[in-house]
Design an enzyme around this catalytic site. Sequence first.
Site: not given
Length: 786
Positions: A408-410
């Site tokens: 998630n979102e890295n």
Amino acid sequence: MLQATPLTEGWILRHEGGELPAVVPGCVHTDLLAAGAIPDPFLGRNETDLAWVGRRDWTYETELPPVDGHEQTDLVFDGLDTVAEILLDGQLLGRTRNMHRSYRFDVTGMAGRLAVRFVSAYAEAEAVRGKLGERPAAYAEPYQYLRKMACSFGWDWGPTLVTAGIWRPVRIERWSTARIARVRPLVTVGEQGWGVVELAVEVERARVEAPLRVEASVGGVRASASLDGTEGVVRLEVPDVGLWWPRGYGEQPLYDVELTLLHEDRPLDVWQRRVGFRSVELDRAADAHGTGFTLVVNGERLFARGVNWIPDDVFPSRITRERYRERLGQAADAGVDLVRIWGGGIYESEDFYDACDELGLLVWQDFPFACAAYPEEQPLRGEVEAEARENVVRLMPHPSLVLWNGNNENLWGFRDWGWEARLAGDSWGEGYYLGVLPRVVAELDPTRPYTAGSPWSGSWEHHPNDPAHGTHHSWEVWNREDYAEYRREVPRFVAEFGWQAPPAYATLARALPGEVLAADSPGVLHHQKADDGNGKLRRGLERHFAFPEGDFDRWHYLMQVNQARAVAAGIEHWRSHWPVCAGTVVWQLNDCWPVTSWAAIDGDGREKPLYHELRRLYADRLLTLRGQVLAVVNQTAEEWAGAVRMRRMSVDGTVIGEADVEFRAGRRAVAEVSVPRELDPVGPKEFLVADADGLRAVHFPVADREIPYPQPEFDVSVAPGAVTVTAHTLVRDLLLQADRLDPAARADRGLVTLLPGERVTIGVSGWKTPDPDAARSALYCLEPSR
């Protein structure tokens, strides 16, 4: 035959010379709570006073009784949170450092005092950080340095309550000759409607020379195979299988699979699961609009009606099978067909996926990485691969699981949040998302697609959060803009977006006992974890309404209206642009404690108005007005044709003009109908209403604060289980807050707009003493600006 004995009795929790009774599965916090040693961390500001719990070391102990009669005895932990050493009468059996894995220890011929000593997660994380170096993250807590549920360190909707404990079941397994170590089921649909189940079996032997074979059955078909060494494969082909479909597209038939391990016709061990037959693809083809991201199940292209899922309790061991079923049932009842398990949480229990299998909810499973740069060196790298291998195989039987997602979102964070410069070449997780994890999925579970992250454009050739390519997270709107800005673009797939609102009134009242509730009272602010959360709520409200200074009840109601309006603005726009946009996944379905957040269902399980709005937005059929265009959204398998009645009206109830306009929307398609120019509302007093087949769309051309709403007038009557409201004027966004009648009361609908002379009956459960005056006091609607 293998014999499994749960090890649940006689546990104690030790700390600094004291001891308490312990419940296993459980955690330190729940045991301290049960003993009255700490206050409820969900109430008031108690969370702050309990930070010490996560900084201490804890030991669980019980007696391991002597066992015999089998060649091998194993001690099996399904989950240990997180860094622990396991000792039996002082002898070290092993060490653990991963919450997301199971562990097995050989205790043959052993007995005595079993101790599980947990080291503070902070101590472990800080030691790894000291060894591998600093890595950036969205939050200050060191969650990226160990394999533990990240959100136990707090999030912008969750408390910081860093857990430790035996959080999943523990048991003793006794066996002889051999046991089933792993079964990897590949479930596919072959030609002519045949279902194919290929079971790759691995065994552990106590006797190397013993001849072994396996027998398997599914759908009345049986097959067997001999095992050469420790591995073998059994293939079953089932004719005329029923296909498993997402809810709204068909049925969810499930088939029992059983595999038995035998030695000379003597059964040694049994593996049982349920499977469903379906195909799943992810269409990421390039087209004139960019790069798509469309789920295809059984050849049917889907617009995914999704919600993001966080752990339903900050103490996951408290979540029961019944609670999973209730919460996921709420999702299905709201028209949801996809649940994304977000990467700052956990791989959920079998109960979660079982419920999704039965309800027809597609599952998008994140690997547990979220909002941080994760080191790729040891000791983390080996743990990441081990947990991925275990959980991919564990979850493979579930037909509901349709997508693996790396993080998630890295990938987005590396590009946009200043990480690249700060890392200066240090590892940050790319090797997991683009290397280790896709390799593991391709090797073990080739029947399901994998995507490297959310958001992710598909390659570094495009910005990771480019709305024209792959998945997109839309957070600029909540953070800085008006929700009308959702309409400025059409992403290919919106995997996160949302708007905040406080929880239900009764939830806040329970969580903040004795507090005079106000938008900025100490407890309300403590239960708001987002950065400048109340400031963003205020700015978002003031774009549409006058801010109700000093009036908590009005503030509470208007925040609920604004949340529902914001999410509706996005979903209506994006659904109307199918198939360019192929899905929306609202942030978020649920909460893990009582808090102001983006959730549709609050931490006490009460539905916010947003929940009921989702039922309208995610229904199979939807009408939405985009200025001069009415979009007719038809997600059913049948053509939808008819006539829509359009009325240009004044807020005083006058009909200025009207027309019946025919429409025809194909199956799984969107039709656009032009609004006659003479029906275009002009100025703040006018609005447009479109009605067809019991559905309605309403369009006001200006912000609410500019609309001269009349003073609402309506009658209220009550009957057992129902409140009926009859409008004499325009009544916009009428809401019955049933929990103000009784904390146990629930209403069956949320916001509703009534034209003069219209009536609505709201079903109410859990209200023992119906009373018209009480009902009126719990009804809220928009009023003239003041």
